[in-house]
Write a protein that holds these residues in place. Structure first.
Motif, short mmCIF file in Angstrom:
data_model
loop_
_atom_site.label_atom_id
_atom_site.label_comp_id
_atom_site.label_asym_id
_atom_site.label_seq_id
_atom_site.Cartn_x
_atom_site.Cartn_y
_atom_site.Cartn_z
N UNK A 235 0.85 -1.07 0.14
CA UNK A 235 0.27 0.10 -0.02
C UNK A 235 0.72 1.22 0.04
N UNK A 236 2.01 1.16 0.89
CA UNK A 236 2.73 2.38 0.76
C UNK A 236 3.63 2.49 -0.35
N UNK A 237 3.95 1.51 -1.17
CA UNK A 237 4.60 1.46 -2.51
C UNK A 237 3.58 2.31 -3.43
N UNK A 238 2.37 2.01 -3.49
CA UNK A 238 1.53 2.33 -4.50
C UNK A 238 1.23 3.83 -4.30
N UNK A 239 1.12 4.10 -2.97
CA UNK A 239 0.77 5.30 -2.57
C UNK A 239 2.08 6.57 -2.88
N UNK A 240 3.26 5.86 -2.80
CA UNK A 240 4.49 6.37 -3.13
C UNK A 240 4.42 6.72 -4.56
N UNK A 241 4.07 5.64 -5.51
CA UNK A 241 4.30 5.70 -6.79
C UNK A 241 3.20 6.73 -7.38
N UNK A 242 1.97 6.88 -6.82
CA UNK A 242 1.07 7.64 -7.09
C UNK A 242 1.44 9.11 -6.82
N UNK A 243 2.07 9.30 -5.51
CA UNK A 243 2.49 10.56 -5.40
C UNK A 243 3.53 11.25 -6.39
N UNK A 244 4.46 10.31 -6.59
CA UNK A 244 5.77 10.52 -7.63
C UNK A 244 5.26 10.77 -8.95
N UNK A 247 3.43 14.14 -8.92
CA UNK A 247 4.53 15.46 -8.82
C UNK A 247 5.12 15.41 -10.12
N UNK A 248 5.46 14.09 -10.94
CA UNK A 248 6.03 14.25 -12.35
C UNK A 248 5.23 14.89 -13.04
N UNK A 249 4.04 14.68 -13.10
CA UNK A 249 2.75 15.37 -14.02
C UNK A 249 3.00 17.02 -13.61
N UNK A 250 2.83 17.38 -12.45
CA UNK A 250 2.76 18.81 -12.07
C UNK A 250 4.21 19.32 -12.36
N UNK A 251 5.39 18.53 -12.37
CA UNK A 251 6.50 19.40 -12.77
C UNK A 251 6.48 19.53 -14.26
N UNK A 252 6.04 18.73 -15.05
CA UNK A 252 5.84 18.74 -16.44
C UNK A 252 5.10 19.98 -16.66
N UNK A 253 3.96 19.62 -16.39
CA UNK A 253 3.17 21.05 -16.40
C UNK A 253 3.84 22.42 -16.30
N UNK A 254 4.54 22.29 -15.05
CA UNK A 254 5.19 23.63 -14.66
C UNK A 254 6.20 24.03 -15.73
N UNK A 255 7.00 22.83 -16.20
CA UNK A 255 7.93 23.08 -17.42
C UNK A 255 7.33 23.62 -18.43
N UNK A 256 5.98 22.78 -19.03
CA UNK A 256 5.75 23.39 -20.17
C UNK A 256 5.16 24.85 -20.29
N UNK A 257 4.46 25.27 -18.97
CA UNK A 257 4.04 26.63 -18.72
C UNK A 257 5.24 27.66 -18.67
N UNK A 258 6.20 27.08 -18.09
CA UNK A 258 7.46 27.94 -18.20
C UNK A 258 7.99 28.41 -19.73
N UNK A 259 7.86 27.16 -20.52
CA UNK A 259 8.61 27.12 -21.58
C UNK A 259 7.62 28.11 -22.51
N UNK A 260 6.28 27.98 -22.45
CA UNK A 260 5.34 28.73 -23.02
C UNK A 260 5.51 30.24 -22.58
N UNK A 261 5.68 30.56 -21.33
CA UNK A 261 5.86 32.06 -20.98
C UNK A 261 7.24 32.47 -21.51
#
Length: 693
Positions: A235-244, A247-261
């Motif tokens: 359960x902890x592993x699955x939760x950690x994978x979901x969190x990671x 976070x990866x998706x949010x980082x990708x969105x931030x990166x794309x937004x920064x590139x667009x800006x």
């Protein structure tokens, strides 16, 4: 008189020299002022250019500093992320080592059962695979981020120098070497752990046979605990994978937004630079056009000033010539009047002596006592009567001459010619000469008033033929000046009348005419009395050219005189025409050159007149001379052909009115209407100054 004339001439020369020196000083000061204004303007333009360059340089430096700051921040952020990633990896590695160590101790404590070993191995394998997968994903993500960052930097730094590209490549190479080094270290560490694990397994296997028996009871309990622990870990592993993943998706969105800006910011900067460049080019073009217009206007004003100075100089020269002519005329007139006064005194004395002799002769006749005395007395009386008659005629001629009255001179001259008394020839000659002079002056005034070229030429010829150049010096000079101006206007107007409709049609055919065509034709119609609002565009000018009847252009030019033109229009036309060279105008079209010559000529003549014309100027010709009275009946005596008498005029008119096949009446009617035989009846009669015959 000679000494005073020489003194006056010297004073006049000194005044002229002083005026020339003052004019030269004014011209030098004006040139100096213009040079200073040009230098000041050039200095201001240079300061403005340097200010703009400094502002542009400062703006570029600010943009470069901002770009470098952003790049430094981005680099620092990436370095911080790299440092945190390495710290996390190091922490995970230590935790993993601690975990493996605890597992080995736990396996040794439980005598390393086979099931636990297998489970531990499976768990370790799965965790290792998961860790390796996460590391691979993190590594791939970091590599992808690094690749995208390098691409963004490459796109943003297309115009950067080769040095930055080499530094980026060197940095990438060092990062790659660092990555390979870390991978090699990680592989060595894994091999060492595998070796230790195998040794532990071998030791556990040797001890396992002894521990199996002791661990049988403990196994069930441990299995249950292990199952529960695995479920919790899963359960902890699955939760950690979901969190990671999140976070990866949010980082990708931030990166794309920064590139667009960043891309939008770069596009905005490029657009601002383009707009600034267009605005700068537009301002430079406007400044160039304004500078050219200013230079053109300054050149036009300079040429107009030169023409005005030439007119002033010509007027001054004419005034000086008029003063000299007036001085000569006054001197000659004084000499003539002195002569006439002396003749009058002689005639008076002769008349008194003749009257006294007549009275004495009459007394002798009455006092005669013999026939011989009576005969002698009668002869003396006859001689006294003849002398009295001669003295009376001489006195009458002298009185009429001293009064300078044409009405009295004519009958006195006729009376003396009829009687033909001996001894009156000198007085009669002087009276005739004065009569011819006065009649020539009257004829010249009438000709200048009517502004007929032929009449002015005839009057000037009569003055020169009679030898009155000195006695009528002022009138002769003014008439000669007027004659030159009228001849100049006549030549220009006749050139316009000679233009054919085909030649004028070339002007009308322009859709987008050159500027010289529009300006010259606008000047022509301004001089003809049109308002500027009626000549705003070329179609408006073509409308004026196409008019017929009394508004026909050639007809209006034919009847136009300088006194009919507004001074402001003439001044404006002069400023327009001085911009163009006559050769350039004639190269455009012949008709345009003819209109240009007429406009320049008539404008010059109007500007030579006073700015505000009085009714006297408008009604009495160029010099403001009042209309002279009509010539007395009988005309000139000997300086010209005498006009026909009333009877002869009536007889001539009757002869001309006799119809002969209906042709004579038409010719007379045409002449009376002011038209030449065969001329276009729609055309108006030519102005007075155009009559050359």
């Amino acid at each position: 008189a000679v000494v005073s004339s020489q003194t006056w001439g010297e004073q006049r020369r000194k005044e002229e020299e002083i005026l020339k020196q003052e004019e030269e000083a004014r011209r030098i000061l004006e040139e100096e002022r213009l040079k200073k204004e040009a230098a000041e303007m050039a200095r201001l333009e240079e300061e403005e250019r340097l200010r703009k360059e400094a502002e542009e340089k400062e703006r570029l430096e600010k943009e470069l500093a901002e770009r470098l700051r952003l790049e430094a921040e981005k680099k620092a952020r990436l370095e911080e992320e790299e440092r945190l990633r390495k710290e996390a990896e190091e922490k995970a590695r230590l935790e993993e080592e601690e975990r493996l160590r605890l597992e080995a101790e736990e396996k040794a404590r439980l005598e390393e059962e086979e099931r636990l070993r297998l489970e531990a191995e499976e768990k370790a394998r799965l965790e290792e695979e998961e860790r390796l997968r996460l590391e691979a994903e993190e590594k791939a993500r970091l590599e992808e981020e690094e690749r995208l960052r390098l691409e963004a930097e490459e796109k943003a730094k297309l115009e950067e120098e080769e040095r930055l590209r080499k530094e980026a490549e060197e940095k990438a190479r060092l990062e790659e070497e660092e990555r390979l080094r870390l991978e090699a270290e990680e592989e060595a560490r894994l091999e060492e752990e595998e070796r230790l694990r195998k040794e532990a397994e071998e030791k556990a296997r040797l001890e396992e046979e002894e521990r199996l028996r002791l661990e049988a009871e403990e196994r069930a309990r441990l299995e249950e605990e292990e199952r529960l622990r695995k479920e919790a870990e899963e359960r902890a592993r699955l939760e950690e994978e979901e969190r990671i993943r999140r976070e990866a998706e949010e980082a990708e969105l931030r990166r794309l937004e920064e590139e667009r800006r960043i891309q939008e910011e770069e596009e905005r900067i490029v657009e601002l630079q383009r707009r600034e460049l267009e605005e700068r080019l537009r301002r430079e073009e406007q400044e160039r056009i304004a500078r050219e217009q200013y230079e053109e206007n300054m050149e036009a004003e300079r040429r107009a000033a030169e023409k005005e100075a030439a007119r002033v100089a010509a007027a001054k020269a004419l005034e000086e010539e008029t003063c000299l002519a007036r001085a000569k005329e006054e001197a000659a007139t004084r000499r003539q009047i002195d002569t006439h006064k002396r003749n009058q005194e002689l005639a008076d004395r002769e008349f008194e002596a003749a009257k006294a002799a007549e009275i004495e002769a009459e007394s002798s006749v009455q006092n005669s006592k013999s026939d011989r005395e009576l005969e002698i007395a009668n002869r003396m009386r006859d001689g006294a009567l003849q002398r009295a008659q001669r003295a009376t005629i001489n006195k009458d001629l002298a009185d009429a001459t001293i009064q300078r009255d044409v009405k009295k001179l004519k009958p006195m001259i006729s009376k003396a010619e009829k009687k033909r008394v001996s001894g009156t020839e000198n007085y009669l000659l002087q009276a005739k000469k004065l009569y011819e002079q006065l009649q020539a002056a009257t004829q010249l005034k009438g000709a200048t008033f009517d502004r007929r070229i032929a009449d002015i030429e005839a009057a000037i010829h009569a003055i020169k033929k009679g030898g009155f150049e000195t006695l009528l010096a002022v009138e002769l000079l003014e008439a000669q000046v007027l004659l030159k101006k009228l001849q100049r206007i006549q030549r220009a107007a006749l050139e316009v009348q000679k233009l054919s409709q085909q030649t004028i049609a070339i002007l009308k055919s322009y859709n987008r005419p050159p500027d010289v065509v529009v300006q010259v034709m606008r000047s022509v119609f301004l001089l003809l009395g049109n308002k500027p609002s009626q000549l705003a565009t070329w179609p408006d000018i073509v409308i004026q050219l196409n008019k017929i009847g009394k508004d026909n252009t050639k007809r209006r030019i034919q009847t136009c005189t300088p006194e009919d033109i507004e001074y402001t229009h003439a001044k404006k036309v002069e400023l327009i025409l001085v911009k163009y060279d006559e050769e350039l105008v004639f190269d455009t079209t012949q008709a345009l050159g003819v209109f240009y010559n007429w406009a320049e000529c008539i404008a010059d003549e109007r500007l030579a007149l006073p700015e505000v014309l009085t009714e006297k100027h408008k009604s009495s010709g160029l010099f403001g001379a009042a209309r002279p009275p009509p010539l007395p009946e009988g005309g000139m005596v000997s300086s010209g052909t005498p006009p026909a008498t009333g009877k002869k005029k009536k007889q001539k008119e009757k002869k001309e009115e006799k119809p002969k096949n209906g042709k004579k009446k038409v010719k007379v009617a045409a002449i009376a209407a002011g038209l030449r035989p065969g001329a276009d009846k729609n055309m108006p009669p030519p102005p007075k100054f155009l009559h050359a015959d």
